[in-house]
Design a protein around this motif. Structure first.
Motif, PDB file in Angstrom:
ATOM      1  N   GLU A  60      -3.792  -8.035  12.404  1.00 48.56           N
ATOM      2  CA  GLU A  60      -3.804  -6.590  12.620  1.00 48.56           C
ATOM      3  C   GLU A  60      -2.826  -5.946  11.654  1.00 48.56           C
ATOM      4  OE1 GLU A  60      -2.214  -3.563  15.903  1.00 48.56           O
ATOM      5  OE2 GLU A  60      -3.779  -4.885  16.637  1.00 48.56           O
ATOM      6  N   TYR A  61      -3.299  -4.941  10.929  1.00 46.56           N
ATOM      7  CA  TYR A  61      -2.508  -4.236   9.930  1.00 46.56           C
ATOM      8  C   TYR A  61      -2.617  -2.754  10.245  1.00 46.56           C
ATOM      9  CZ  TYR A  61      -3.658  -8.802   8.216  1.00 46.56           C
ATOM     10  OH  TYR A  61      -3.851 -10.155   8.142  1.00 46.56           O
ATOM     11  N   SER A  62      -1.489  -2.131  10.580  1.00 48.31           N
ATOM     12  CA  SER A  62      -1.591  -0.775  11.117  1.00 48.31           C
ATOM     13  C   SER A  62      -0.400   0.090  10.732  1.00 48.31           C
ATOM     14  CB  SER A  62      -1.715  -0.849  12.642  1.00 48.31           C
ATOM     15  OG  SER A  62      -0.721  -1.673  13.186  1.00 48.31           O
ATOM     16  N   TYR A  63      -0.505   1.361  11.075  1.00 48.29           N
ATOM     17  CA  TYR A  63       0.519   2.376  10.877  1.00 48.29           C
ATOM     18  C   TYR A  63       1.039   2.445   9.437  1.00 48.29           C
ATOM     19  CZ  TYR A  63       0.242   2.126  15.895  1.00 48.29           C
ATOM     20  OH  TYR A  63      -0.234   2.105  17.168  1.00 48.29           O
ATOM     21  N   PRO A  64       0.149   2.658   8.469  1.00 46.93           N
ATOM     22  CA  PRO A  64       0.608   2.727   7.080  1.00 46.93           C
ATOM     23  C   PRO A  64       1.428   3.986   6.800  1.00 46.93           C
ATOM     24  CG  PRO A  64      -1.688   3.350   7.223  1.00 46.93           C
ATOM     25  CD  PRO A  64      -1.282   2.892   8.596  1.00 46.93           C
ATOM     26  N   TRP A  65       2.257   3.874   5.787  1.00 47.41           N
ATOM     27  CA  TRP A  65       3.058   4.984   5.267  1.00 47.41           C
ATOM     28  C   TRP A  65       3.052   4.844   3.754  1.00 47.41           C
ATOM     29  CZ3 TRP A  65       7.556   5.241   2.349  1.00 47.41           C
ATOM     30  CH2 TRP A  65       8.186   6.492   2.308  1.00 47.41           C
ATOM     31  N   THR A  66       2.873   5.938   3.025  1.00 42.44           N
ATOM     32  CA  THR A  66       2.760   5.872   1.570  1.00 42.44           C
ATOM     33  C   THR A  66       3.693   6.863   0.889  1.00 42.44           C
ATOM     34  OG1 THR A  66       0.969   7.492   1.522  1.00 42.44           O
ATOM     35  CG2 THR A  66       0.331   5.187   1.647  1.00 42.44           C
ATOM     36  N   MET A  67       4.065   6.511  -0.343  1.00 42.46           N
ATOM     37  CA  MET A  67       4.823   7.431  -1.188  1.00 42.46           C
ATOM     38  C   MET A  67       4.718   6.947  -2.631  1.00 42.46           C
ATOM     39  SD  MET A  67       8.851   6.423  -1.145  1.00 42.46           S
ATOM     40  CE  MET A  67       9.073   7.178  -2.719  1.00 42.46           C
ATOM     41  N   GLN A  68       5.002   7.850  -3.557  1.00 38.41           N
ATOM     42  CA  GLN A  68       5.094   7.493  -4.966  1.00 38.41           C
ATOM     43  C   GLN A  68       6.505   7.820  -5.419  1.00 38.41           C
ATOM     44  OE1 GLN A  68       2.604   9.678  -7.775  1.00 38.41           O
ATOM     45  NE2 GLN A  68       2.420   7.851  -9.028  1.00 38.41           N
TER      46      GLN A  68
END
Length: 99
Positions: A60-68
Motif C-alpha cells: 500500500e502506497y498512500s498520502y503522497p506529497w510533492t514539491m519542486q
C-alpha cells in the motif's frame, strides 16, 4: 480508490500529479503530467506497483506529497507499506522520458 492525491505546478509549465492508479486499492503509485492545466493527463511514470521491486510488506502506497526544489529536482514523499515514509527524488528528464 478513495485516496489522497498530491500535485504541483512544475517550473516551466506542466502540472504533476502523484496518485493511486488503481480502481480499488492503493497498490500502485503513479505520476501523471498535464500540459493543459488539468484538461488532460498522461501517466508518465510508476513509482510503486506490482511489477516494481522492492515491494512493501503491505503493498500500500498512500498520502503522497510533492514539491519542486530550487535546483529543479522533484520530491515525492509518501507512506510506504503502512510502515515508513519514502522519499523519491528525480529530475524532469527522468520524469518526462518515462512511458
Amino acid at each position: 480508490p478513495n485516496s489522497a492525491v498530491a500535485g504541483v505546478l512544475l517550473a516551466g509549465g506542466p502540472l504533476l500529479l502523484a496518485f493511486n492508479n488503481a480502481e480499488e486499492n492503493r497498490e500502485d503509485l503513479s505520476l501523471a503530467l498535464s500540459t493543459d492545466f488539468g484538461g488532460s493527463w498522461r501517466v508518465a511514470r510508476r513509482l510503486e506497483g506490482e511489477s516494481l521491486a522492492p515491494r512493501a510488506p503491505v503493498p500500500e502506497y498512500s498520502y503522497p506529497w510533492t514539491m519542486q526544489d530550487r535546483s529543479g529536482d522533484v520530491h515525492v514523499l509518501y507512506t510506504w507499506g503502512r510502515s515508513r515514509i519514502k522519499h523519491a527524488v528525480f529530475n524532469r528528464a527522468w520524469l518526462e522520458s518515462g512511458g
